[in-house]
Design a protein around this motif. Structure first.
Motif, PDB file in Angstrom:
ATOM      1  N   GLU A 252       0.836  -1.225   0.000  1.00 44.12           N
ATOM      2  CA  GLU A 252       0.000   0.000   0.000  1.00 44.12           C
ATOM      3  C   GLU A 252       0.860   1.259   0.000  1.00 44.12           C
ATOM      4  O   GLU A 252       0.401   2.341  -0.366  1.00 44.12           O
ATOM      5  CB  GLU A 252      -0.894   0.024   1.253  1.00 44.12           C
ATOM      6  N   LEU A 253       2.116   1.130   0.418  1.00 43.58           N
ATOM      7  CA  LEU A 253       3.029   2.289   0.453  1.00 43.58           C
ATOM      8  C   LEU A 253       3.898   2.350  -0.793  1.00 43.58           C
ATOM      9  O   LEU A 253       4.795   3.188  -0.883  1.00 43.58           O
ATOM     10  CB  LEU A 253       3.910   2.209   1.709  1.00 43.58           C
ATOM     11  N   GLY A 254       3.685   1.421  -1.714  1.00 45.72           N
ATOM     12  CA  GLY A 254       4.402   1.490  -2.985  1.00 45.72           C
ATOM     13  C   GLY A 254       5.368   0.351  -3.248  1.00 45.72           C
ATOM     14  O   GLY A 254       5.995   0.323  -4.317  1.00 45.72           O
ATOM     15  N   ALA A 255       5.519  -0.578  -2.294  1.00 47.42           N
ATOM     16  CA  ALA A 255       6.445  -1.696  -2.559  1.00 47.42           C
ATOM     17  C   ALA A 255       5.873  -2.574  -3.668  1.00 47.42           C
ATOM     18  O   ALA A 255       4.714  -2.968  -3.625  1.00 47.42           O
ATOM     19  CB  ALA A 255       6.653  -2.519  -1.291  1.00 47.42           C
ATOM     20  N   CYS A 271      11.119  -1.163  -4.613  1.00 46.80           N
ATOM     21  CA  CYS A 271      10.343  -0.015  -5.109  1.00 46.80           C
ATOM     22  C   CYS A 271      10.998   0.477  -6.390  1.00 46.80           C
ATOM     23  O   CYS A 271      12.151   0.126  -6.688  1.00 46.80           O
ATOM     24  CB  CYS A 271      10.358   1.118  -4.083  1.00 46.80           C
ATOM     25  N   ASP A 272      10.265   1.324  -7.131  1.00 46.29           N
ATOM     26  CA  ASP A 272      10.887   1.848  -8.352  1.00 46.29           C
ATOM     27  C   ASP A 272      11.049   3.365  -8.326  1.00 46.29           C
ATOM     28  O   ASP A 272      11.274   3.979  -9.369  1.00 46.29           O
ATOM     29  CB  ASP A 272      10.148   1.371  -9.613  1.00 46.29           C
ATOM     30  N   ASN A 273      10.920   3.958  -7.121  1.00 45.85           N
ATOM     31  CA  ASN A 273      11.214   5.392  -7.009  1.00 45.85           C
ATOM     32  C   ASN A 273      11.552   5.733  -5.557  1.00 45.85           C
ATOM     33  O   ASN A 273      11.244   4.969  -4.632  1.00 45.85           O
ATOM     34  CB  ASN A 273      10.042   6.237  -7.522  1.00 45.85           C
ATOM     35  N   GLN A 275      10.488   8.162  -3.504  1.00 45.11           N
ATOM     36  CA  GLN A 275       9.412   8.488  -2.539  1.00 45.11           C
ATOM     37  C   GLN A 275       8.815   7.229  -1.934  1.00 45.11           C
ATOM     38  O   GLN A 275       8.622   7.145  -0.712  1.00 45.11           O
ATOM     39  CB  GLN A 275       8.281   9.298  -3.200  1.00 45.11           C
ATOM     40  N   ASP A 276       8.503   6.239  -2.762  1.00 48.10           N
ATOM     41  CA  ASP A 276       7.925   4.997  -2.244  1.00 48.10           C
ATOM     42  C   ASP A 276       8.935   4.300  -1.320  1.00 48.10           C
ATOM     43  O   ASP A 276       8.566   3.754  -0.273  1.00 48.10           O
ATOM     44  CB  ASP A 276       7.531   4.053  -3.385  1.00 48.10           C
ATOM     45  N   GLN A 278      11.219   5.679   0.487  1.00 43.76           N
ATOM     46  CA  GLN A 278      11.279   6.389   1.774  1.00 43.76           C
ATOM     47  C   GLN A 278      10.058   6.071   2.633  1.00 43.76           C
ATOM     48  O   GLN A 278      10.162   5.915   3.846  1.00 43.76           O
ATOM     49  CB  GLN A 278      11.397   7.897   1.539  1.00 43.76           C
ATOM     50  N   ARG A 279       8.891   5.974   1.981  1.00 42.62           N
ATOM     51  CA  ARG A 279       7.676   5.634   2.751  1.00 42.62           C
ATOM     52  C   ARG A 279       7.812   4.230   3.366  1.00 42.62           C
ATOM     53  O   ARG A 279       7.473   4.017   4.528  1.00 42.62           O
ATOM     54  CB  ARG A 279       6.441   5.662   1.838  1.00 42.62           C
ATOM     55  N   CYS A 280       8.304   3.297   2.570  1.00 40.43           N
ATOM     56  CA  CYS A 280       8.472   1.923   3.091  1.00 40.43           C
ATOM     57  C   CYS A 280       9.505   1.904   4.215  1.00 40.43           C
ATOM     58  O   CYS A 280       9.319   1.237   5.236  1.00 40.43           O
ATOM     59  CB  CYS A 280       8.913   0.975   1.970  1.00 40.43           C
TER      60      CYS A 280
END
Ligand SMILES: Nc1ncnc2c1ncn2[C@@H]1O[C@H](COP(=O)(O)OP(=O)(O)OP(=O)(O)O)[C@@H](O)[C@H]1O
Ligand SMILES: N[C@@H](CCO)C(=O)O
Length: 312
Positions: A252-255, A271-273, A275-276, A278-280
């Motif tokens: 849900e956080l982009g992983a 992740c592929d960026n 921001q995601d 960092q959120r993870c």
């Protein structure tokens, strides 16, 4: 003096149990791996220093790096001058980050350079795999080869020169989170299924071969969509406190994929960026790590083991 750095690595890389591994480098430049130096001395000696030195047996004879020195002198370079070997133990033991591989690879690389033995790639990898096999309860190459050569490596005894280097996506961000407790590799291998049903073995082969092909074609998104570990994760996840919750929350956080790094307990979120990633990382810092844990946002380390200068 010869001083070598060997990077942490992610065994299995989710889809390639015992056969696929990646060397990693934190984006912030942290040296996440072990450092070994070999310098001339009247007689052989060994010292273990660094943040995780006190987690290793205090007797040199029980330290893998020292065992590598003894083996090297007895079987590879009997006439090598006396050497003072120093291991700077920077990776936690039983982390799933290839800690024993790091010590073994850095030691043999430093000794090969010090003694000017110029062993071939295959000879080096075989020497290293012998020692990895001694402690982990199985002879596997998926930490040794990426740690030594860098990159993402398909690696096994039946592969020519032991390694096939795969391309990877420069946008990949590998969030690794070591929760702060150890999981012994031999213990994590002991829970694996002893046999696979034919259907599972066929599906494993299909998944790994399709992943490998797609990576060579630079079809990275399609390759990532195939990433699942149905060999080791089901039996190991229950040994890792917090893994199931992380596996549920991080997508849900982009992983794009959440898996166990090597034998665990380090977790890998792909992740592929930034921001995601960092959120993870923030979620993992808040929910997965204890006071001894750490996390890094990494890329794949293309260099592998390398000579470094004093002070680096
Ligand atoms: N230099 C060394 N580095 C790491 N482990 C060592 C070293 N010397 C001896 N050992 C012993 O080898 C064993 C390594 O255990 P294990 O295989 O679980 O760890 P690991 O290689 O650190 O795991 P991982 O590959 O998951 O990071 C431990 O019992 C440890 O005490
Ligand atoms: N492929 C090995 C890696 C150990 O770090 C395993 O999963 O047991």
């Amino acid at each position: 003096m010869k001083r070598f750095y060997a990077p942490a690595s992610i065994g299995n890389f989710c889809v390639g149990f015992d056969s696929l591994g990646a060397a990693i480098a934190p984006l912030d430049g942290t040296l996440l791996g072990d450092v070994v130096s070999a310098e001339a001395a009247e007689q052989d000696s060994f010292e273990c220093i660094g943040p995780y030195a006190d987690k290793l047996p205090s007797r040199a004879e029980e330290n893998l790096a020292y065992q590598c020195l003894v083996h090297f002198r007895e079987h590879v370079a009997a006439t090598m001058p006396g050497v003072k070997l120093t291991l700077e133990k920077r990776l936690p033991i039983g982390s799933g980050l290839g800690s024993s591989a790091c010590s073994v690879v850095a030691t043999f690389a430093a000794l090969d350079a010090f003694a000017q033995t110029q062993l071939s790639q295959t000879q080096m990898i075989e020497l290293m795999a012998d020692f990895e096999g001694k402690v982990s309860g199985g002879r596997h190459y998926d930490n040794i080869t990426p740690c030594y050569l860098g990159g993402l490596q398909l690696t096994a005894e039946l592969i020519p020169d032991r390694a096939l280097s795969l391309p990877s996506d420069d946008n990949w961000r590998l969030v690794v989170a070591y929760p702060g407790f150890a999981l012994n590799t031999a213990a994590a291998r002991a829970v694996l299924p002893q046999q696979l049903a034919t259907h599972d073995a066929v599906e494993f082969a299909q998944r790994l071969s399709a992943f490998t092909f797609l990576m060579t074609q630079h079809q990275f998104d399609k390759a990532v969509a195939l990433m699942r570990d149905e060999i080791a994760e089901p039996s190991r996840a229950p040994l890792i406190k917090g893994f199931a919750e992380a596996k549920q929350s991080l997508p849900e956080l982009g992983a794009l994929m959440v898996s166990i790094s090597g034998a665990g307990p380090t977790l890998l979120a792909l992740c592929d960026n930034d921001q995601d990633a960092q959120r993870c990382q923030l979620w993992l810092q808040q929910h997965y790590l204890n006071e001894h844990g750490f996390s890094h946002i990494c890329r794949i380390d293309p260099q592998g083991t390398r000579e470094i200068k004093e002070g680096e």
